[in-house]
Write an enzyme that holds these catalytic residues in place. Structure first.
Site, PDB file in Angstrom:
ATOM      1  N   ARG A 246       0.861  -1.189   0.000  1.00 27.56           N
ATOM      2  CA  ARG A 246       0.000   0.000   0.000  1.00 27.56           C
ATOM      3  C   ARG A 246       0.896   1.238   0.000  1.00 27.56           C
ATOM      4  NH1 ARG A 246      -2.450   0.688   5.455  1.00 27.56           N
ATOM      5  NH2 ARG A 246      -1.002   2.410   5.570  1.00 27.56           N
ATOM      6  N   HIS A 250      -3.339   4.549   4.951  1.00 26.84           N
ATOM      7  CA  HIS A 250      -4.568   3.751   4.825  1.00 26.84           C
ATOM      8  C   HIS A 250      -5.683   4.559   4.159  1.00 26.84           C
ATOM      9  CE1 HIS A 250      -7.858   1.045   5.759  1.00 26.84           C
ATOM     10  NE2 HIS A 250      -8.489   2.065   6.327  1.00 26.84           N
ATOM     11  N   TYR A 259       3.581   4.521  12.263  1.00 26.68           N
ATOM     12  CA  TYR A 259       3.825   3.070  12.301  1.00 26.68           C
ATOM     13  C   TYR A 259       4.731   2.522  11.200  1.00 26.68           C
ATOM     14  CZ  TYR A 259      -0.052   3.230   8.930  1.00 26.68           C
ATOM     15  OH  TYR A 259      -0.839   3.522   7.855  1.00 26.68           O
TER      16      TYR A 259
END
Ligand SMILES: Cc1ncc(C[n+]2csc(CCOP(=O)(O)OP(=O)(O)O)c2C)c(N)n1
Ligand SMILES: [Mg+2]
Length: 328
Positions: A246, A250, A259
């Site tokens: 990705r 998100h 993160y």
């Protein structure tokens, strides 16, 4: 390396696949700009997953198969026939949005015309929905099949187990494709599952499972084509895991810096399926830099027009609030 002509794909086919991947990427990039400019409320990206999405859709019979795509599948819905204008209308939540007339969140695709099931927000609900379509196809002796996608994190939901198990027991014409992009929001793959591959789960259901490189659209096309042939000939469902990354946070509401490192993201960009496929097409004399520039120019014009149209289109009227909700 596998060549497109070995798969029965013409130069025109692979150029069209590439154009759709570019279109998906540029639509997504435009949506981020519109979001940051305060014009659209939310973006959930396809970036890094377009190659596998377009390739998978090309391996279906797009004139009759049913699909239950998940929120990242801009490449799938474009390949099925949704337009940039329609995607912009849903991003701006305008009345003319064919997906839900501006009612659903962006990324919740749905089209009766294109046989795309309307998506629900709880992840993985689309799996039993697609399995139900597969059951209907079998009962009606319809040669259509059902294709459903989800993220790897979503394979931990009960719906995945129930859908996969039912589809295998009843040998339903279903393809379950897991787009493994290494993260479920902030949770990396090694904190999501203990098994080596998501496709290893297939054996527990009694269906074939394969893992392929999601950045190589030709191997994805091959895997989905095989699964489609198997489903159509009455031999039941298949599980396909496509590995990619990705490339964006998100969603437009996520801060990935909490993160993962920017080095990790930069490294993944080197394997980006869009770049890999462009290189493949150039090396195989299908694409030139000039033709690529022409594709980019046309795509930009299409997105400019789509954006202008959607931005000025009317919102749904307040009186339409209950349309499609209760029986009329
Ligand atoms: C049942 C349910 N639980 C939690 C959420 C919130 N949620 C939305 S997307 C997401 C992550 C899904 O990760 P994955 O399946 O890997 O898909 P990806 O977003 O990485 O493509 C979560 C937890 C949800 N929508 N539905
Ligand atoms: Mg994921």
């Amino acid at each position: 390396m596998l060549k497109h002509d070995e798969l029965g794909l013409s130069n025109d086919n692979v150029l069209e696949m590439y154009r759709l991947m570019v279109l998906a990427r540029r639509i997504d990039e435009r949506m981020w700009l519109l979001n940051r400019a305060g014009k659209i409320p939310f973006v959930v990206s396809c970036q890094g997953q377009e190659a596998q999405q377009v390739a998978a859709a090309f391996a279906l019979d797009r004139s009759k198969d049913y699909t239950a795509p998940y929120y990242r599948d801009v490449g799938v819905v474009l390949a099925l026939g949704m337009t940039a204008k329609e995607l912009m209308l849903q991003a701006f939540a305008k009345a003319e949005d064919p997906n839900s007339a501006g009612r659903q969140m962006p990324g919740h695709f749905g089209s009766q015309k294109l046989r795309i099931l309307s998506g629900s927000s709880p992840v993985t609900t689309q799996v039993p929905h697609a399995v139900g379509i597969g059951l209907a196809c079998k009962m009606n002796q319809d040669s259509s099949i059902a294709y459903v996608t989800l993220g790897e994190g979503s394979t931990n939901q009960g719906d995945f187990h129930e859908g996969a198990n039912f589809a295998a027991v009843h040998k339903l014409p279903v393809i379950i494709m897991v787009e493994n992009n290494q993260y479920a929001i902030s949770v990396p793959l090694n904190r999501q599952v203990a098994c080596e591959k998501i496709s290893d789960r297939a054996i527990g259901y009694g269906m074939p499972g394969v893992t392929v490189d999601g950045n190589n659209p030709l191997v994805v096309y091959q895997a989905v084509k095989e699964a489609a042939d198997r489903a159509r000939s009455g031999n039941g469902p298949s599980l396909i895991e496509t590995i990619s990354y990705r490339l964006t946070p998100h969603s437009s509401d996520d801060n990935e810096r909490t993160y993962r490192s920017s080095e990790e993201v930069e490294q993944a960009k080197e394997k980006d399926g869009l770049i890999v496929f462009k290189q493949y097409l150039i090396e195989n004399n299908v694409l030139t830099e000039d033709l690529d520039a022409e594709i980019e120019k046309q795509v930009k014009e299409e997105i400019d027009q789509a954006t202008d149209y959607a931005e000025t289109a009317p919102y749904p009227s307040p009186e339409s609030l209950y349309h499609g909700v209760y029986y009329e």
